[in-house]
Design a protein around this motif. Structure first.
Motif, PDB file in Angstrom:
ATOM      1  N   LYS B  25       0.654  -1.387  -0.055  1.00 45.59           N
ATOM      2  CA  LYS B  25       0.102   0.142   0.111  1.00 45.59           C
ATOM      3  C   LYS B  25       1.099   1.081   0.131  1.00 45.59           C
ATOM      4  N   GLY B  81      -0.959  -2.236   7.921  1.00 51.76           N
ATOM      5  CA  GLY B  81      -2.046  -3.317   7.314  1.00 51.76           C
ATOM      6  C   GLY B  81      -2.500  -4.598   8.299  1.00 51.76           C
ATOM      7  N   SER B 116      -7.835  -9.469   5.559  1.00 49.86           N
ATOM      8  CA  SER B 116      -8.138  -7.916   5.478  1.00 49.86           C
ATOM      9  C   SER B 116      -9.030  -7.993   4.918  1.00 49.86           C
TER      10      SER B 116
END
Lengths: 174, 360
Positions: B25, B81, B116
């Motif tokens: 990310k 994350g 996630s």
């Protein structure tokens, strides 16, 4: 076939902040008056998502967008701390530095007043003293904005059809 | 949540990169920051740990330019994350207008991807956002690694809402811009749909559903693969819409700029004045310091001269000493607190004395 917006989307649309020029004019006037009284350096109004709404005063050397994002995050984090302590939220936060300090105050339920001040020009007490008065004024303005009927007018003009060109300019023709 | 500011003719949207830890990310954001034109991007800010793991979020503003007459800005965020940081992930997700889900294409990362994604759904719902309708794009990252799952496999396991998907190798920049471009397009089209319904009229709107399902676009897919653009709003905003004419707007901007500059100059003058006053205070303090010590006071204040001739010399000296020190301390306080005290006094007079506070 046209798609009807979902209930969630309708709800979001009602919550969405829309500011018109007149609103910003009134907010700026209130902010300027407060700035003179509190002797603060700069005052910004940002929404809780970290988008700047408007600002008055000297913003030289201040990256408004970044500070707005960080302030919003800071406020959001502190709100969680408040919840842990059994409070709904902390209505104001002060970060004091050697020279520059910043005070954050919640206005309504969607915006944060961010006051940057020089400790040589004024004091936390003075800033807080005048903030209360300003927050009341701004709340009144925001209540009007909130209760205003959705004009239903489109945001974008006819040039919206050229959006792909704008996207290509930024991201390339991929 | 999108903020619409007609005073600035500006739209602000919040886009969030979501996904499991180490899926890429932050790398996506770094690539966007590196590749975006300097005039269109702001600083990339990271609140990260020493090991470069995102602790709170990464952030950068990106100015897209004029879309449909509105200056369009995106605020790009990444979430942390790691599973442990769900509280901060929720905060970053608040008010998101669109999500890029960055998945790791390696088979042994599939559980983390799924966990996630489920976490994303939960957090969206908790905030009153619908995972089915929020603009979302999935990115299959790390395509350069060996033995990765095929896009079809990833799609079957993860893409339950039929979001557009992109293959990417974020470290080399491949697929990063197409992913963001697609999300930007979906967010803006959704906004246009929401605020253009009245103009579309019954049957007139060709607004597509959230997105055509199962649209898969490899990193190098041609732009033609994107869905047909939505029919634009039928007419420009009417005159009573608070839209400033360019010339008028420019004049107002110029005036506002001049006023701002004037205020700034005024403020500078006041600062300089205050600095001069402070310097004078300091000068006075230095002079006081340089004055004769108490034991020599019998020669300084002429008014006290006759008294020293009288009896009780010791008592007199003590009284003199108290008076002088008291005066010096008082003067010092008056010099430092004078402006603030005056300010408070003015304000109290305005309120208590029936006066009207300034500016009201």
């Amino acid at each position: 076939m046209a798609m009807k917006p979902s209930d969630t989307d309708q709800k979001l649309r009602k919550q969405r902040l829309i500011f018109y020029e007149d609103d910003i004019g009134r907010i700026n006037k209130a902010l300027e008056n407060y700035q003179n009284l509190s002797k603060s350096r700069c005052n910004m109004l940002i929404d809780v998502e970290g988008h700047p709404v408007t600002q008055v005063g000297s913003t030289e050397g201040i990256n408004l967008e970044t500070i707005a994002a960080l302030v919003a995050a800071s406020f959001a984090a502190t709100k969680e701390v408040a919840k842990i302590l059994g409070e709904t939220e902390f209505s104001s936060l002060t970060h004091q530095g050697k020279n520059e300090s910043i005070q954050l105050s919640i206005v309504g339920d969607r915006t944060i007043l961010t006051t940057i001040f020089d400790s040589q020009d004024t004091t936390v007490g003075m800033v807080m003293f005048y903030t209360k008065e300003l927050v009341e004024k701004l709340n009144a303005i925001f209540n009007e904005i909130k209760s205003r009927k959705d004009s239903g007018k489109p945001i974008f003009n006819d040039d919206f059809k050229d959006m792909s060109g704008v996207l290509d300019d930024m991201f390339g023709d991929v | 949540m999108v903020q619409i500011n007609f005073a600035k003719r500006e739209i602000n949207c919040k886009l969030v990169y979501y996904g499991p830890g180490l899926s890429g990310k932050t790398t996506n954001l770094e690539v966007v920051h590196k590749k975006a034109p300097a005039s269109k991007k702001g600083e990339l800010t990271s609140i990260a740990t020493e090991g470069d793991r995102t602790l709170f979020f990464d952030y950068m503003p990106l100015e897209l330019g004029k879309v449909g007459g509105m200056n369009t800005k995106f605020q790009l965020y990444t979430v942390p994350g790691q599973v442990y940081y769900n509280a901060t992930r929720k905060l970053v997700l608040q008010g998101a207008d669109g999500v890029v889900f960055v998945a790791d294409s390696q088979p042994d990362k599939m559980d983390e991807n799924l966990e996630s994604f489920q976490n994303l759904e939960e957090n969206l719902r908790e905030q009153g956002l619908d995972p089915k309708t929020i603009p979302m794009v999935l990115q299959w990252n790390k395509r350069d690694l060996p033995n990765v799952l095929t896009p079809e496999e990833l799609d079957a396991k993860m893409n339950k809402y039929g979001a557009p998907t992109f293959e990417a190798v974020a470290v080399t920049g491949d697929g990063v811009f197409p992913t963001l471009k697609k999300l930007a397009q979906i967010v803006l089209e959704k906004l246009n749909r929401e605020y253009g319904l009245q103009n579309d009229g019954p049957g007139g709107g060709s607004a597509p559903a959230k997105e055509p399902p199962k649209e898969k676009e490899p990193a190098k897919a041609p732009a033609a693969a994107t869905p047909p653009p939505k029919k634009p709003a039928a007419e420009p905003p009417p005159a009573k819409e608070p839209v400033r004419e360019p010339a008028k707007a420019k004049a107002q901007d110029d005036r506002a700029e001049r006023e701002r500059a004037e205020r700034e100059r005024e403020r500078e003058r006041e600062r300089a004045e205050r600095e001069r006053e402070r310097e004078k205070d300091r000068e006075r303090d230095r002079e006081k310091e340089a004055r004769p010590k108490p034991r020599d006071f019998n020669v300084t204040p002429p008014a006290q001269e006759p008294a020293k001739k009288g009896g009780g010399k010791g008592v007199l000296l003590l009284l003199l000493l108290i008076a002088v020190i008291g005066g010096a301390v008082g003067a010092g306080f008056a010099g430092k607190l004078g402006p603030l005290q005056k300010h408070y006094d003015d304000h109290l007079r305005q309120h208590l004395g029936g006066g009207t506070p300034a500016g009201q």
